[in-house]
Design a protein around this motif. Structure first.
Motif, PDB file in Angstrom:
ATOM      1  N   LEU A 245       1.835  76.831-117.149  1.00  0.00           N
ATOM      2  CA  LEU A 245       2.576  76.081-118.152  1.00  0.00           C
ATOM      3  C   LEU A 245       2.053  76.474-119.535  1.00  0.00           C
ATOM      4  N   PRO A 246       2.940  76.684-120.496  1.00  0.00           N
ATOM      5  CA  PRO A 246       2.483  77.121-121.824  1.00  0.00           C
ATOM      6  C   PRO A 246       1.843  75.990-122.610  1.00  0.00           C
ATOM      7  N   SER A 247       0.708  76.276-123.210  1.00  0.00           N
ATOM      8  CA  SER A 247       0.007  75.294-124.040  1.00  0.00           C
ATOM      9  C   SER A 247       0.726  75.124-125.371  1.00  0.00           C
ATOM     10  N   ARG A 248       0.605  73.939-125.922  1.00  0.00           N
ATOM     11  CA  ARG A 248       1.115  73.679-127.265  1.00  0.00           C
ATOM     12  C   ARG A 248      -0.015  73.656-128.297  1.00  0.00           C
ATOM     13  N   ASP A 249      -1.214  74.017-127.840  1.00  0.00           N
ATOM     14  CA  ASP A 249      -2.372  73.940-128.726  1.00  0.00           C
ATOM     15  C   ASP A 249      -3.092  75.275-128.913  1.00  0.00           C
ATOM     16  N   SER A 250      -3.430  75.950-127.805  1.00  0.00           N
ATOM     17  CA  SER A 250      -4.270  77.145-127.915  1.00  0.00           C
ATOM     18  C   SER A 250      -3.892  78.166-126.863  1.00  0.00           C
ATOM     19  N   VAL A 251      -4.341  79.397-127.081  1.00  0.00           N
ATOM     20  CA  VAL A 251      -4.064  80.484-126.138  1.00  0.00           C
ATOM     21  C   VAL A 251      -5.195  81.500-126.205  1.00  0.00           C
ATOM     22  N   LEU A 252      -5.508  82.097-125.067  1.00  0.00           N
ATOM     23  CA  LEU A 252      -6.522  83.142-124.983  1.00  0.00           C
ATOM     24  C   LEU A 252      -5.819  84.492-125.031  1.00  0.00           C
ATOM     25  N   ILE A 253      -6.166  85.307-126.013  1.00  0.00           N
ATOM     26  CA  ILE A 253      -5.540  86.616-126.197  1.00  0.00           C
ATOM     27  C   ILE A 253      -6.425  87.687-125.563  1.00  0.00           C
ATOM     28  N   HIS A 254      -5.816  88.531-124.736  1.00  0.00           N
ATOM     29  CA  HIS A 254      -6.548  89.588-124.045  1.00  0.00           C
ATOM     30  C   HIS A 254      -6.651  90.828-124.930  1.00  0.00           C
ATOM     31  N   GLY A 255      -7.892  91.155-125.321  1.00  0.00           N
ATOM     32  CA  GLY A 255      -8.081  92.296-126.211  1.00  0.00           C
ATOM     33  C   GLY A 255      -7.374  92.055-127.529  1.00  0.00           C
TER      34      GLY A 255
ATOM     35  N   ILE B  57      10.259  93.883-122.303  1.00  0.00           N
ATOM     36  CA  ILE B  57       9.079  94.748-122.416  1.00  0.00           C
ATOM     37  C   ILE B  57       8.342  94.319-123.677  1.00  0.00           C
ATOM     38  N   LEU B  58       7.339  93.487-123.499  1.00  0.00           N
ATOM     39  CA  LEU B  58       6.714  92.796-124.626  1.00  0.00           C
ATOM     40  C   LEU B  58       5.197  92.759-124.478  1.00  0.00           C
ATOM     41  N   SER B  59       4.523  92.607-125.603  1.00  0.00           N
ATOM     42  CA  SER B  59       3.084  92.376-125.594  1.00  0.00           C
ATOM     43  C   SER B  59       2.807  90.880-125.427  1.00  0.00           C
ATOM     44  N   GLN B  60       1.551  90.554-125.124  1.00  0.00           N
ATOM     45  CA  GLN B  60       1.192  89.141-125.035  1.00  0.00           C
ATOM     46  C   GLN B  60       1.434  88.438-126.361  1.00  0.00           C
TER      47      GLN B  60
ATOM     48  N   VAL C 244       3.675  85.081-127.036  1.00  0.00           N
ATOM     49  CA  VAL C 244       3.123  83.895-127.696  1.00  0.00           C
ATOM     50  C   VAL C 244       3.933  83.546-128.947  1.00  0.00           C
ATOM     51  N   HIS C 245       4.306  84.571-129.710  1.00  0.00           N
ATOM     52  CA  HIS C 245       5.077  84.332-130.942  1.00  0.00           C
ATOM     53  C   HIS C 245       6.430  83.692-130.616  1.00  0.00           C
ATOM     54  N   MET C 246       7.069  84.136-129.530  1.00  0.00           N
ATOM     55  CA  MET C 246       8.342  83.527-129.125  1.00  0.00           C
ATOM     56  C   MET C 246       8.160  82.041-128.818  1.00  0.00           C
ATOM     57  N   TRP C 247       7.063  81.717-128.144  1.00  0.00           N
ATOM     58  CA  TRP C 247       6.787  80.332-127.796  1.00  0.00           C
ATOM     59  C   TRP C 247       6.512  79.512-129.067  1.00  0.00           C
TER      60      TRP C 247
ATOM     61  N   GLY D 206       7.875  75.395-132.862  1.00  0.00           N
ATOM     62  CA  GLY D 206       7.660  75.166-134.289  1.00  0.00           C
ATOM     63  C   GLY D 206       6.217  74.902-134.657  1.00  0.00           C
ATOM     64  N   LYS D 207       5.315  75.618-133.975  1.00  0.00           N
ATOM     65  CA  LYS D 207       3.894  75.362-134.202  1.00  0.00           C
ATOM     66  C   LYS D 207       3.082  76.607-133.884  1.00  0.00           C
ATOM     67  N   GLN D 208       2.061  76.892-134.682  1.00  0.00           N
ATOM     68  CA  GLN D 208       1.151  78.001-134.422  1.00  0.00           C
ATOM     69  C   GLN D 208       0.051  77.554-133.443  1.00  0.00           C
ATOM     70  N   LEU D 209      -0.226  78.377-132.463  1.00  0.00           N
ATOM     71  CA  LEU D 209      -1.306  78.080-131.524  1.00  0.00           C
ATOM     72  C   LEU D 209      -2.633  78.607-132.058  1.00  0.00           C
ATOM     73  N   HIS D 210      -3.717  77.923-131.724  1.00  0.00           N
ATOM     74  CA  HIS D 210      -5.048  78.449-132.029  1.00  0.00           C
ATOM     75  C   HIS D 210      -5.334  79.590-131.054  1.00  0.00           C
ATOM     76  N   LYS D 211      -5.716  80.744-131.584  1.00  0.00           N
ATOM     77  CA  LYS D 211      -5.898  81.936-130.753  1.00  0.00           C
ATOM     78  C   LYS D 211      -7.371  82.332-130.690  1.00  0.00           C
ATOM     79  N   THR D 212      -7.826  82.554-129.452  1.00  0.00           N
ATOM     80  CA  THR D 212      -9.169  83.069-129.204  1.00  0.00           C
ATOM     81  C   THR D 212      -9.021  84.363-128.433  1.00  0.00           C
ATOM     82  N   THR D 213      -9.766  85.391-128.810  1.00  0.00           N
ATOM     83  CA  THR D 213      -9.665  86.664-128.107  1.00  0.00           C
ATOM     84  C   THR D 213     -10.811  86.809-127.109  1.00  0.00           C
TER      85      THR D 213
END
Length: 312
Positions: free
Chosen positions: A175-185, A225-228, A232-235, A240-247
């Motif tokens: 399920l997609p978070s509305r708060d944060s996301v872990l970015i791979h590389g 054919i999309l990147s992570q 995330v940007h589509m979501w 209508g909200k930016q997620l906190h991103k950690t790599t």
């Protein structure tokens, strides 16, 4: 030319149930293997009954009983195996090899679609351990099919949207978070995401198509054919909200695997190959394959953006 008769094995599974419905929808006389090992699994029994009510035939047989399997195969022109990944690994690889032997003995099958539906195993010789063994076992099944002279189509459907898109490409999340996301590389490696219903529809389209005989069907919808980061940007646009991103670096990601159980290591290895190595988009389809959205342009596939809308 009439429609083929289709036997689906693993019809109560995640993809199998969709294949049954797609086959019926396309007007094929559809047979579903009703395994004797089902026991008192009421959910699967009710699903089988629902297929029967839609017009499918239930065929009692067992993958461990050669005679019953041969009898089931003799009823049809096409066999599609949709056993889940757990049924292909290690000791249970024999289930698919048993099926190959039954198809060979029956001698009437004009097309076999084995249980693959993910990354093309022929291109995964450098896959991350221990997940590499899964691809090696799939290649063992392919070798048995081709040595037996069985007509086939292999389906490479890339990333199931429910597992990848739903969790914004994070392992263990659906399920997609509305708060944060872990970015791979850097999050910029391209992958390919396909809705499960579309996988089923494209697969059924191939079974009477001479263009896909003895070839691999690659499902690569161009808008998916999309990147992570693009997913995330589509979501973010939808909510209508930016997620906190950690790599997380490649090295830290691989290090996180060491204390996990075998099944989780296999899954994480696959995520590594897709999201850090770009294994789904680092090659061109050659003469041995066809691309589904080009073969069947009238089939309107689900875009990643539309898939994400179900979670808003």
């Amino acid at each position: 030319m009439g429609k083929s008769k289709v036997l689906i094995i693993g019809g109560t599974g995640y993809l199998g149930k969709r294949l049954v419905k797609a086959s019926l929808r396309e007007g094929h006389e559809t047979f579903v293997l009703s395994r004797r090992e089902i026991g008192v699994d009421i959910d699967k029994v009710e699903m089988l009954i629902s297929f029967k009510m839609l017009g499918a035939h239930l065929v009692p047989a067992s993958l461990a009983d050669h005679a019953s399997l041969v009898d089931a195969v003799k009823l049809v022109d096409v066999v599609i195996c949709a056993l889940s990944g757990v049924h292909i690994r290690s000791s249970t690889i024999m289930l698919q090899l048993n099926l190959v032997q039954a198809i060979k003995e029956a001698g009437n099958v004009k097309r076999f679609v084995p249980s693959e539906f993910g990354t093309d195993p022929a291109r995964m010789e450098n896959a991350t351990e221990p997940g590499k063994v899964l691809f090696e076992e799939k290649m063992m099944v392919r070798k048995a099919i081709e040595e037996a002279g069985i007509p086939y189509t292999y389906v490479s459907a890339n990333c199931f949207a429910g597992y990848f898109v739903g969790g914004l490409c994070q392992f263990g999340k659906i399920l997609p978070s509305r708060d944060s996301v872990l970015i791979h590389g850097d999050g910029n490696k391209k992958a390919i995401y396909v809705a499960e219903d579309d996988i089923a529809s494209y697969t059924i389209k191939t079974i009477d198509d001479p263009r896909t005989l003895n070839k691999t069907l690659y499902i690569k919808p161009p808008k998916n054919i999309l990147s992570q980061r693009e997913v995330v940007h589509m979501w973010e646009k939808l909510i209508g909200k930016q997620l906190h991103k950690t790599t997380i670096s490649k090295e830290d990601f691989l290090a996180s695997m060491k204390d996990l159980d075998y099944g989780q290591q296999v899954g994480l290895g696959h995520y590594h190959d897709v999201l850090y190595e770009g294994c789904l988009t680092n090659f061109e389809i050659g003469n041995e394959g066809e691309e589904a959205s080009q073969l069947y342009p009238d089939l309107h596939y689900t875009t990643v953006e539309d898939y994400l809308k179900r979670y808003v």
